[in-house]
Design an enzyme around this catalytic site. Structure first.
Site, PDB file in Angstrom:
ATOM      1  N   LYS A 127       0.801  -1.226   0.000  1.00 52.89           N
ATOM      2  CA  LYS A 127       0.000   0.000   0.000  1.00 52.89           C
ATOM      3  C   LYS A 127       0.832   1.273   0.000  1.00 52.89           C
ATOM      4  O   LYS A 127       0.316   2.350  -0.284  1.00 52.89           O
ATOM      5  CB  LYS A 127      -0.973  -0.002   1.186  1.00 52.89           C
ATOM      6  CG  LYS A 127      -1.879  -1.195   1.240  1.00 52.89           C
ATOM      7  CD  LYS A 127      -2.674  -1.459  -0.029  1.00 52.89           C
ATOM      8  CE  LYS A 127      -3.806  -0.508  -0.239  1.00 52.89           C
ATOM      9  NZ  LYS A 127      -4.829  -1.042  -1.188  1.00 52.89           N
ATOM     10  N   SER A 177      -2.858 -12.762   3.324  1.00 54.03           N
ATOM     11  CA  SER A 177      -3.329 -12.564   1.943  1.00 54.03           C
ATOM     12  C   SER A 177      -2.289 -13.055   0.934  1.00 54.03           C
ATOM     13  O   SER A 177      -2.636 -13.396  -0.199  1.00 54.03           O
ATOM     14  CB  SER A 177      -3.684 -11.089   1.680  1.00 54.03           C
ATOM     15  OG  SER A 177      -2.542 -10.271   1.675  1.00 54.03           O
TER      16      SER A 177
HETATM   17  N1  PMP Z   1      -3.442  -7.821   1.142  1.00 54.04           N
HETATM   18  C1  PMP Z   1      -3.237  -6.925   2.124  1.00 54.04           C
HETATM   19  C2  PMP Z   1      -2.493  -7.367   3.338  1.00 54.04           C
HETATM   20  C3  PMP Z   1      -3.716  -5.604   1.992  1.00 54.04           C
HETATM   21  O1  PMP Z   1      -3.511  -4.719   2.984  1.00 54.04           O
HETATM   22  C4  PMP Z   1      -4.420  -5.247   0.824  1.00 54.04           C
HETATM   23  C5  PMP Z   1      -4.941  -3.840   0.684  1.00 54.04           C
HETATM   24  N2  PMP Z   1      -6.177  -3.629   1.297  1.00 54.04           N
HETATM   25  C6  PMP Z   1      -4.634  -6.217  -0.167  1.00 54.04           C
HETATM   26  C7  PMP Z   1      -4.114  -7.490   0.024  1.00 54.04           C
HETATM   27  C8  PMP Z   1      -5.442  -5.923  -1.406  1.00 54.04           C
HETATM   28  O2  PMP Z   1      -4.870  -4.970  -2.266  1.00 54.04           O
HETATM   29  P1  PMP Z   1      -5.782  -3.983  -3.121  1.00 54.04           P
HETATM   30  O3  PMP Z   1      -6.357  -2.966  -2.183  1.00 54.04           O
HETATM   31  O4  PMP Z   1      -4.847  -3.390  -4.113  1.00 54.04           O
HETATM   32  O5  PMP Z   1      -6.876  -4.794  -3.764  1.00 54.04           O
END
Ligand code: PMP
Length: 352
Positions: free
Chosen positions: A52, A279
């Site tokens: 991010k 994630s």
């Molecule tokens: N994994 C984590 C740990 C995140 O913080 C985020 C962002 N919310 C994402 C995945 C997903 O990324 P995006 O917001 O670009 O879809």
């Protein structure tokens, strides 16, 4: 297509070398007895340890250029964690006060890190509207207070730009450096910035590349159109489909179980020393699902958005039960190498 050119007075220029330009890992695996590989961008090497940081830099850079953000303005955002941490660090580096609206059920580490970064934290309970309530509260503040800037990560196209000009182009350049091109990409959807931006970069390069959004099977917001169930993959599948997500520009949605994602993240950590967040485990499972139907030479790419450090109070460090239908037990990570960071010219394009 090149990124935006930042004026010489844009203060974000000073921080560019701290964000993006991450290594691409080539991870060799055994999947159902066959040798295959997964490529993954290692995003915990960014300034605050997550993907991010890329959007914080891009959104603030563009806001300075347009005049929406000026010296001393308060940065106000609703976030599930990593975005808040990114805006906090970048915002403080640039001298801005930062106020973050955040659901109160997220991991303790996230609140402690934000507090350490000198941020005003507004905890929002389920009764106060949860995530949607947090977004509304952040918006209301910018309506009632002067000298506020709200990045609006769920609807700001600069979020997509960060992954089109940054993440996506970097991957293309890193694969090209070893004579490869992507076949497919998968990423869990939080704001959707990652999957939409990489889709734009990849499909501009070759429209046949498949780009798949991913969601938890325990809480399939993308498929249902609204929040159902609950899940433990922090950072993805919030309570709604974000404005910047255009499912018709993407290939079919993949889904993974949150327990399986935890097991996969643990396995990457224990077998290869890649101590990634939940994630990342989910994204890796998405790549396995694609690879199962592809030949061994297939180039399937994903991202590891952050490390395990913000999940030390969660089930990521517990004994997660294996279940029928899980993918983790079908895969053994063998070894990996890190492809060098892409040429600095990508960042220089922003500076020129
Ligand atoms: N994994 C984590 C740990 C995140 O913080 C985020 C962002 N919310 C994402 C995945 C997903 O990324 P995006 O917001 O670009 O879809």
């Amino acid at each position: 297509m090149s990124g935006p050119v930042l004026s010489s007075r844009n203060p974000v220029r000073a921080l560019l070398p701290l964000v993006g330009n991450t290594p691409l890992l080539e991870i060799h695996i055994d999947l159902d007895g066959q040798r295959k590989r997964v490529f993954a961008k290692y995003e915990s090497l960014n300034l605050t340890g997550s993907i991010k940081d890329r959007i914080a830099i891009q959104i603030l850079a563009q806001a300075y250029e347009s005049g929406a953000l000026e010296d001393g303005y308060e940065i106000v955002e609703a976030t599930s964690g990593n975005t808040g941490i990114a805006f906090a660090a970048v915002g403080r580096a640039l001298g801005h006060p930062v106020r973050i609206y955040m659901p109160d059920w997220l991991s303790q580490e996230r609140f402690q890190i934000l507090d350490a970064l000198g941020v005003k934290i507004e905890r929002v309970s389920k009764e106060q509207g949860g995530f949607l309530g947090a977004i509304e509260m952040a918006f209301q503040r910018t309506q009632h207070e002067l000298n506020c800037f709200c990045p609006r990560q769920f609807s700001n196209e600069a979020n997509v730009d960060a992954h089109d000009w940054g993440t996506g182009r970097e991957i293309l350049s890193q694969l090209a450096s070893i004579g490869l091109r992507p076949w497919a990409f998968v990423a869990g959807v939080g704001t959707g910035g990652t999957v939409m931006g990489v889709a734009r970069a990849f499909k501009r390069f070759d429209e046949r590349v498949q780009v798949h959004p991913l969601e938890p099977s325990n809480s399939p917001t993308l498929t249902e159109g609204h929040k159902v169930g609950s899940h433990r993959i922090q950072g993805i599948s919030d309570e709604f489909i974000p404005e910047i997500v255009k499912l018709d520009e993407l290939d079919h949605i993949l889904s993974v179980d949150d327990g399986d994602s935890i097991l996969m993240a643990q396995k990457l950590s224990r077998s290869l020393g890649l101590a990634v967040g939940i994630s990342s485990g989910a994204n890796f499972l998405g790549a396995l699902q694609l690879l199962a139907d592809l030949p061994p030479e297939a180039v399937v790419v994903t991202v590891f958005p952050d490390s395990n450090k913000k999940y030390l109070s969660t089930d990521l460090v517990g004994n997660e039960p294996d279940k029928d239908g899980f993918w983790t037990s079908r895969c053994q990570p063998l070894h990996y190498r890190a492809l060098p960071r892409p040429a600095a010219e990508l960042q220089e394009a922003l500076l020129s």
